[in-house]
Design a protein around this motif. Structure first.
Motif, PDB file in Angstrom:
ATOM      1  N   ALA A   1     -10.915  10.613  10.293  1.00  0.00           N
ATOM      2  CA  ALA A   1     -11.375  10.958   8.950  1.00  0.00           C
ATOM      3  C   ALA A   1     -10.693  12.239   8.507  1.00  0.00           C
ATOM      4  N   GLY A   2     -10.246  12.274   7.261  1.00  0.00           N
ATOM      5  CA  GLY A   2      -9.547  13.444   6.747  1.00  0.00           C
ATOM      6  C   GLY A   2      -8.047  13.318   6.790  1.00  0.00           C
ATOM      7  N   ASP A   3      -7.531  12.316   7.512  1.00  0.00           N
ATOM      8  CA  ASP A   3      -6.086  12.103   7.548  1.00  0.00           C
ATOM      9  C   ASP A   3      -5.631  11.383   6.279  1.00  0.00           C
ATOM     10  N   TYR A   4      -4.462  11.758   5.791  1.00  0.00           N
ATOM     11  CA  TYR A   4      -3.926  11.125   4.590  1.00  0.00           C
ATOM     12  C   TYR A   4      -3.534   9.686   4.865  1.00  0.00           C
ATOM     13  N   THR A   5      -3.861   8.812   3.923  1.00  0.00           N
ATOM     14  CA  THR A   5      -3.497   7.395   4.023  1.00  0.00           C
ATOM     15  C   THR A   5      -2.781   6.980   2.753  1.00  0.00           C
ATOM     16  N   SER A   6      -1.604   6.412   2.878  1.00  0.00           N
ATOM     17  CA  SER A   6      -0.844   5.988   1.704  1.00  0.00           C
ATOM     18  C   SER A   6      -1.454   4.712   1.120  1.00  0.00           C
ATOM     19  N   PRO A   7      -1.176   4.416  -0.152  1.00  0.00           N
ATOM     20  CA  PRO A   7      -1.707   3.192  -0.756  1.00  0.00           C
ATOM     21  C   PRO A   7      -1.331   1.932   0.022  1.00  0.00           C
ATOM     22  N   TYR A   8      -0.101   1.891   0.510  1.00  0.00           N
ATOM     23  CA  TYR A   8       0.308   0.700   1.255  1.00  0.00           C
ATOM     24  C   TYR A   8      -0.466   0.571   2.560  1.00  0.00           C
TER      25      TYR A   8
ATOM     26  N   SER B   1       5.340  -2.896  -3.393  1.00  0.00           N
ATOM     27  CA  SER B   1       4.075  -3.521  -3.008  1.00  0.00           C
ATOM     28  C   SER B   1       2.916  -2.554  -3.162  1.00  0.00           C
ATOM     29  N   ALA B   2       3.147  -1.297  -2.784  1.00  0.00           N
ATOM     30  CA  ALA B   2       2.080  -0.295  -2.879  1.00  0.00           C
ATOM     31  C   ALA B   2       1.693  -0.052  -4.331  1.00  0.00           C
ATOM     32  N   LYS B   3       2.697   0.006  -5.233  1.00  0.00           N
ATOM     33  CA  LYS B   3       2.405   0.261  -6.636  1.00  0.00           C
ATOM     34  C   LYS B   3       1.632  -0.885  -7.270  1.00  0.00           C
ATOM     35  N   ALA B   4       1.968  -2.093  -6.859  1.00  0.00           N
ATOM     36  CA  ALA B   4       1.334  -3.272  -7.448  1.00  0.00           C
ATOM     37  C   ALA B   4       0.033  -3.643  -6.749  1.00  0.00           C
ATOM     38  N   PHE B   5      -0.289  -2.944  -5.625  1.00  0.00           N
ATOM     39  CA  PHE B   5      -1.493  -3.233  -4.844  1.00  0.00           C
ATOM     40  C   PHE B   5      -1.551  -4.690  -4.437  1.00  0.00           C
TER      41      PHE B   5
END
Length: 618
Positions: free
Chosen positions: A571-578, A406-410
């Protein structure tokens, strides 16, 4: 024993007279000051029922001669000054000769005193300004004063007194401040039959601070010792890393007299500029020694406000004294590594952001273990760990793989989950088609919707989402802390929190009085992580001191602000695409969210037309 003088009218009219007896703590303050001026090395303070029904002050000072005792209770009678010229160089804590007369007018007072070397002491009893008894008595050297039933003859003033615990905390605050301003005196404080404070009187400030404020505060201190322009400043300040959410732990003294000094406060905070975070304040116990002619203490009836002949030298003394102490005494903050805490809850819509050091996405695993009413949560696995070594169930593995696809396909589809009462009852809102392009500066999510580009401030948006959830919830979900959090407060903050435990309970906190100016937090709202509890309690305690005590839901915004801010992704925290995908969908399903609780916009829109115009394409 110096002779007590009844001041002539032309002298006492020059004094800033005023009411000095407002509550039990003001009585205790005046009497302790008299004991200090009498040269006492040991002072014992005992109260019952917050000092309303019983106060006893015992000292081993010089004592009072029998012939002088009655003068103690005559207005404007004092041994500290004789003429108007003495007002220009006051070196004692007391000097007006009003306190004991005012106390005797509204309470039942008993005085026992014996001069050093005298064979016999004296006992004097007065109530409501009327003498009851005056006789010889056997008593130790020094003076003991017992005050009973304050305002017994003025019931109109009695109704303005607060609860016993509040009045008792106010008295304790007075004793605390006197103890740290005079570390050379041993103070003992007994409250309702229990000894709650004793200082050594060895002259060491850090020892007195440790006895009064405890290990946590005293372990974060830096010593200050600085002289300039024939003035000297000494004491302690907190390390920048130990700053607090309020100014409640700032104590300034001029020649060992507690004062409110805006000049010193401004200089202190200027010295910490660029060393502490905005909104945080240093703590301090600082004593400024200067010539008595340089400072006027005859400004306010309570003698807590002072005026300087020139404020610039005071500012420079505090600024450079504290600045040099920080530069030489501070050390880098130690970093403690600990396991990340899972926080994503699909039922509540909470987003979990995982901070990482190498800016690469960490491997995640799913678990069906419930947490605080949530259906499932994400758990961080080490990026170096072997996938085969993880003990996924087959079902969890399938969900994990679907998530990556799902993350790859957005795509905007959420992983399947069991429906709870919350998800079933949630209103259905049409979410426009969108495409998450990415994220800038680990702070702003970039989203394309139709012919426009949106920049979403993830912290501001998440904070508002949390805030709206808190406001809409009739009963805030709480979670039991595995390790209860003890929070050390000032006396005034402690009293404010203990008087509003119901307010905290309604906001999802289970807070209990832990004694000795501390409270313990056993439960907190499920959206919070445990590491922010202490700061939040300190911040809300400071706001309670400002008088914000209305506990109706409409008036609890400020505590909801604090809670939602700390629970929000930073702010500044990493967020994954999903995570970005799910977060944007959640946000767009709440069209009323446009600003964070502090008024900042949560998203900015840029139309395709405006962008193309910048490139000359339209």
């Amino acid at each position: 024993m110096p002779e007590i003088n009844i001041l002539p009218k032309e002298v006492y009219q020059l004094i800033a007279a005023g009411e000095v007896v407002e509550r039990p703590s003001s009585v205790v303050k005046e009497m302790i000051e008299n004991s200090v001026d009498a040269g006492a090395k040991n002072i014992t303070v005992e109260i019952k029922n917050g000092g309303i029904t019983y106060i006893r002050i015992t000292d081993d000072g010089c004592g009072i001669a029998k012939s002088e005792i009655k003068k103690v209770f005559i207005p404007h009678a004092t041994s500290k000054i004789k003429s108007s010229s003495d007002l220009d160089a006051i070196s004692t804590l007391g000097f007006r000769g009003e306190a004991m007369a005012s106390v005797a007018a509204v309470a039942r007072v008993e005085l026992l005193s014996r001069e050093k070397g005298a064979a016999l002491g004296s006992r004097y009893e007065i109530a409501g300004g009327e003498e009851i008894d005056f006789s010889d008595a056997g008593c130790p050297e020094g003076t003991t004063i017992v005050v009973r039933d304050i305002f017994f003859n003025t019931p109109a003033r009695m109704k303005f007194l607060k609860k016993d615990v509040t009045e008792g905390n106010s008295v304790a605050g007075v004793v605390d401040r006197m103890a740290i301003s005079h570390p050379e005196i041993s103070f003992r404080f007994i409250r309702d039959g229990k000894q709650v404070l004793i200082t050594s009187g060895n002259g060491e400030l850090k020892s007195a601070v440790y006895s009064v404020f405890g290990k946590e505060f005293s372990s974060s201190l830096i010593e200050v010792d600085y002289s300039v322009n024939n003035m000297h400043i000494s004491g302690v300040v907190t390390k920048p890393s130990a700053s607090r959410k309020s100014r409640a732990m700032q104590f300034f003294f001029i020649n060992s007299r507690l004062v409110k000094c805006q000049t010193a406060m401004a200089a202190l905070e200027q010295a910490y500029k660029n060393s502490i975070m905005v909104g945080k304040f240093p703590g301090c116990v600082l004593n400024i020694e200067c010539d008595t002619s340089f400072v006027d203490v005859n400004v306010h009836p309570a003698k807590i406000e002072v005026r300087f002949a020139n404020e610039r030298p005071i500012f420079e003394l505090v600024y450079y004294g504290v600045k040099s102490a920080i530069e030489t005494g501070d050390s880098p903050k130690e970093v403690v590594f600990r396991e990340s805490k899972p926080a994503f809850e699909t039922a509540s819509g909470r987003l979990d952001i995982f901070r990482q050091k190498d800016d690469e996405p960490k491997q995640m695993s799913f678990s069906n273990k419930p947490k605080a009413g949530a259906e499932s949560f994400w758990q961080v696995a080490s990026p170096k760990s072997d996938y085969k070594a993880n003990t996924f169930s087959q079902q969890s593995k399938e969900v994990y793989e679907q998530t990556l696809e799902s993350a790859k396909a957005f795509k905007t589809e959420e992983p399947k989950e069991e429906k709870t009462e919350e998800t079933v009852s949630a209103p259905v809102v049409d979410v426009p088609d969108f495409r998450v392009i990415g994220e800038a500066f680990k702070t702003y999510i970039i989203v394309e919707i139709e012919n426009s580009l949106y920049l979403i401030d993830k912290h501001a948006a998440h904070e508002r989402m949390n805030y709206e959830k808190l406001k809409a919830t009739t009963e805030i979900s709480s979670q039991l802390l595995l390790s209860p959090v003890a929070v050390r407060l000032s006396r005034e903050e402690h009293s404010a929190v203990c008087n509003n435990l119901d307010l905290y309970k309604r906001c999802g906190f289970l807070v209990e009085d832990f004694g000795e100016s501390s409270v313990i937090v056993r439960e907190c709202p499920s959206m919070l992580d445990g590491e922010d509890i202490e700061d939040l309690i300190c911040e809300t305690a400071a706001k309670l001191l400002e008088g914000k005590t209305d506990i109706t839901p409409e008036k609890m915004d400020w505590i909801f602000h604090s809670t939602s801010c700390r629970a929000a992704v930073k702010a500044g925290d990493y967020t994954s695409p999903y995570e970005r995908e799910l977060f944007v969908k959640k946000l767009l399903s709440m069209p009323d969210i446009r600003y964070c609780p502090h008024g900042r916009p949560v998203m900015i829109k840029m139309t395709k037309y405006e962008i193309e115009k910048q490139f000359g394409r339209s």
